[in-house]
Design a protein around this motif. Structure first.
Motif, PDB file in Angstrom:
ATOM      1  N   TYR A 100      15.639   0.719  10.061  1.00 49.58           N
ATOM      2  CA  TYR A 100      16.685   1.485  10.952  1.00 49.58           C
ATOM      3  C   TYR A 100      17.857   0.231  11.157  1.00 49.58           C
ATOM      4  O   TYR A 100      17.843  -0.539  12.171  1.00 49.58           O
ATOM      5  N   ALA A 129      12.048  -2.480   9.312  1.00 50.19           N
ATOM      6  CA  ALA A 129      10.614  -1.402  10.716  1.00 50.19           C
ATOM      7  C   ALA A 129       9.792  -1.551   9.432  1.00 50.19           C
ATOM      8  O   ALA A 129       8.392  -1.807   9.939  1.00 50.19           O
ATOM      9  N   ALA A 186      -1.261  -0.899  16.254  1.00 49.27           N
ATOM     10  CA  ALA A 186      -0.145  -0.652  18.013  1.00 49.27           C
ATOM     11  C   ALA A 186       1.222  -0.271  17.856  1.00 49.27           C
ATOM     12  O   ALA A 186       1.294   0.456  16.550  1.00 49.27           O
ATOM     13  N   ASN A 187       0.793   0.514  19.132  1.00 44.35           N
ATOM     14  CA  ASN A 187       2.533   1.225  19.068  1.00 44.35           C
ATOM     15  C   ASN A 187       3.270   0.261  18.417  1.00 44.35           C
ATOM     16  O   ASN A 187       3.669  -0.989  18.873  1.00 44.35           O
ATOM     17  N   GLY A 188       4.680   0.852  17.750  1.00 48.92           N
ATOM     18  CA  GLY A 188       5.415  -0.104  17.513  1.00 48.92           C
ATOM     19  C   GLY A 188       5.411  -0.092  15.907  1.00 48.92           C
ATOM     20  O   GLY A 188       5.882  -1.021  15.438  1.00 48.92           O
ATOM     21  N   ALA A 189       4.267  -0.303  15.278  1.00 49.13           N
ATOM     22  CA  ALA A 189       3.321  -1.094  14.220  1.00 49.13           C
ATOM     23  C   ALA A 189       4.338  -0.442  13.036  1.00 49.13           C
ATOM     24  O   ALA A 189       4.224  -0.971  12.452  1.00 49.13           O
ATOM     25  N   GLY A 190       4.864   0.771  12.898  1.00 47.67           N
ATOM     26  CA  GLY A 190       5.813   1.278  11.770  1.00 47.67           C
ATOM     27  C   GLY A 190       4.885   2.527  11.820  1.00 47.67           C
ATOM     28  O   GLY A 190       5.482   2.941  10.042  1.00 47.67           O
ATOM     29  N   LYS A 191       4.273   2.734  11.751  1.00 50.90           N
ATOM     30  CA  LYS A 191       3.261   4.508  11.117  1.00 50.90           C
ATOM     31  C   LYS A 191       4.238   5.633  11.089  1.00 50.90           C
ATOM     32  O   LYS A 191       3.894   5.982  10.093  1.00 50.90           O
ATOM     33  N   SER A 192       4.534   6.008  12.702  1.00 45.81           N
ATOM     34  CA  SER A 192       5.612   6.786  11.383  1.00 45.81           C
ATOM     35  C   SER A 192       6.340   6.640  10.899  1.00 45.81           C
ATOM     36  O   SER A 192       7.057   7.848   9.923  1.00 45.81           O
ATOM     37  N   THR A 193       7.097   6.078  10.316  1.00 46.27           N
ATOM     38  CA  THR A 193       8.233   5.421   9.685  1.00 46.27           C
ATOM     39  C   THR A 193       7.714   5.258   8.436  1.00 46.27           C
ATOM     40  O   THR A 193       8.141   5.997   7.649  1.00 46.27           O
ATOM     41  N   GLU A 216       4.506  13.635  15.035  1.00 43.52           N
ATOM     42  CA  GLU A 216       4.142  13.407  15.708  1.00 43.52           C
ATOM     43  C   GLU A 216       4.777  14.383  16.945  1.00 43.52           C
ATOM     44  O   GLU A 216       6.388  14.472  16.848  1.00 43.52           O
ATOM     45  N   GLU A 263      -0.338  11.383  14.476  1.00 42.10           N
ATOM     46  CA  GLU A 263      -0.951  11.780  15.666  1.00 42.10           C
ATOM     47  C   GLU A 263      -1.656  13.182  16.478  1.00 42.10           C
ATOM     48  O   GLU A 263      -1.259  13.068  17.084  1.00 42.10           O
ATOM     49  N   GLN A 283      -3.669   7.345  17.280  1.00 39.84           N
ATOM     50  CA  GLN A 283      -3.997   5.577  17.826  1.00 39.84           C
ATOM     51  C   GLN A 283      -5.717   5.971  18.303  1.00 39.84           C
ATOM     52  O   GLN A 283      -6.214   5.056  18.480  1.00 39.84           O
TER      53      GLN A 283
HETATM   54  P1  ATP Z   1       3.818   4.575  17.537  1.00 43.41           P
HETATM   55  O1  ATP Z   1       2.109   4.664  17.213  1.00 43.41           O
HETATM   56  O2  ATP Z   1       4.163   3.744  19.079  1.00 43.41           O
HETATM   57  O3  ATP Z   1       4.286   6.082  17.244  1.00 43.41           O
HETATM   58  P2  ATP Z   1       4.265   3.838  15.295  1.00 43.41           P
HETATM   59  O4  ATP Z   1       3.247   3.085  14.527  1.00 43.41           O
HETATM   60  O5  ATP Z   1       4.109   5.231  14.826  1.00 43.41           O
HETATM   61  O6  ATP Z   1       3.829   3.293  16.523  1.00 43.41           O
HETATM   62  P3  ATP Z   1       7.107   3.661  14.538  1.00 43.41           P
HETATM   63  O7  ATP Z   1       7.278   4.791  15.460  1.00 43.41           O
HETATM   64  O8  ATP Z   1       6.974   4.298  12.886  1.00 43.41           O
HETATM   65  O9  ATP Z   1       5.683   3.516  14.840  1.00 43.41           O
HETATM   66  O10 ATP Z   1       8.054   2.503  14.703  1.00 43.41           O
HETATM   67  C1  ATP Z   1       8.258   1.083  14.117  1.00 43.41           C
HETATM   68  C2  ATP Z   1       8.993   0.550  14.754  1.00 43.41           C
HETATM   69  O11 ATP Z   1      11.055   1.170  14.304  1.00 43.41           O
HETATM   70  C3  ATP Z   1       9.059   0.431  16.182  1.00 43.41           C
HETATM   71  O12 ATP Z   1       9.604  -1.150  16.267  1.00 43.41           O
HETATM   72  C4  ATP Z   1      10.666   1.042  16.314  1.00 43.41           C
HETATM   73  O13 ATP Z   1      11.261   0.939  17.781  1.00 43.41           O
HETATM   74  C5  ATP Z   1      11.463   1.425  15.607  1.00 43.41           C
HETATM   75  N1  ATP Z   1      11.716   2.561  14.880  1.00 43.41           N
HETATM   76  C6  ATP Z   1      11.592   3.423  15.234  1.00 43.41           C
HETATM   77  N2  ATP Z   1      12.539   4.667  14.713  1.00 43.41           N
HETATM   78  C7  ATP Z   1      13.819   4.300  15.216  1.00 43.41           C
HETATM   79  C8  ATP Z   1      14.909   4.177  15.200  1.00 43.41           C
HETATM   80  N3  ATP Z   1      15.172   5.705  15.324  1.00 43.41           N
HETATM   81  N4  ATP Z   1      16.516   3.659  15.398  1.00 43.41           N
HETATM   82  C9  ATP Z   1      15.789   1.650  15.723  1.00 43.41           C
HETATM   83  N5  ATP Z   1      14.595   1.677  15.826  1.00 43.41           N
HETATM   84  C10 ATP Z   1      13.620   2.572  15.620  1.00 43.41           C
END
Ligand code: ATP
Length: 235
Positions: A11, A16, A35-42, A83, A160, A192
């Protein structure tokens, strides 16, 4: 069916995903936990073409789909339920489901899938004329999943699906995920609720700060002391 090889996703300047590799075989339920923010949604967003990897490749049914448009990825058979249950609030349940099939032309198949979605989620049938914005959170989650099924995907990416749902409904959603899988759809599930996810998946990947830390059969991960401590609340 799906082979992700060493992808990096950013990003802006922030990385990410780092050298993430993963495979999903036809017919499997594979889960991604972390965990939250690990990168799963990415990762799911990258697979569905919403984000482009800077490095690495994604292969799906033998074709390289890295960097392809989201629309052609849907057409190739990958549906993404993001999500937060994004349904179109000002459209009815039925209109949302119709949208899920917008790239299809086989009206007979579409009618069959309407029946199938209403069979999986009888609640949606009762409420088919209701504006989606007035559905409860759980009903919106059902609708988001129903809309993805209307694309008749070969591979379903679920982000999720149990978030914010009451325990009884969480059980229902997981049962329906298994039913969708038994009917022939391969599933990549971000959760989660690692305990439930591992109980229905054949294999799992654990993601931490953008990298795959552990992967293996779901049963093995469920039995691992480290995983129990970190993701299963010590259960
Ligand atoms: P969660 O379980 O909390 O949804 P996740 O594992 O799905 O978490 P992601 O949403 O993939 O995590 O985010 C991974 C990292 O990328 C995080 O540090 C997040 O802050 C960052 N991130 C996500 N979307 C953006 C964005 N649009 N711009 C900048 N950083 C982003």
């Amino acid at each position: 069916m799906l082979k992700v090889d060493q992808i990096d996703v950013y990003y802006g300047n922030i990385q990410a995903l780092k050298e993430v590799s993963l495979e999903v075989n036809e017919g499997e339920i594979v889960t991604l936990i972390g965990a939250n923010g690990a990168g799963k949604s990415t990762l799911l967003k990258t697979l569905s073409g919403l984000l482009k990897p800077k490095k690495g490749t994604i292969q799906y049914l033998g074709d390289t789909i890295t960097g392809k448009q989201a629309q052609s990825i849907v057409k190739a058979g990958i549906s993404h339920v993001p999500e937060g249950r994004r349904v179109f609030a000002n459209m009815t349940v039925e209109e949302n489901l119709e949208l899920g099939a917008f790239l299809r032309k086989d009206s007979k198949g579409i009618r069959e899938d309407f029946d199938r979605v209403y069979e999986l989620f009888p609640r949606l049938l009762e409420r088919r004329k209701q504006l989606s914005g007035t559905l409860s959170g759980g009903e919106q989650q059902m609708l988001a999943m129903g809309r993805a099924i209307m694309a008749r995907p070969k591979l379903l990416l679920l982000d999720e699906p149990s978030m914010g749902l009451a325990p009884l409904l969480v059980k229902t959603i997981f049962r329906i995920i298994e039913e969708i899988n038994h009917a022939g759809t391969t599933i990549l599930l971000v959760e989660q609720n690692a305990h439930m996810a591992l109980s229905i998946a054949s294999r799992a990947y654990v993601i931490e700060t953008g990298s795959v830390m552990v992967s293996g059969p779901a049963k093995e991960l469920q039995a691992s002391e480290e995983i129990k401590k970190a993701y299963l609340g010590g259960l």
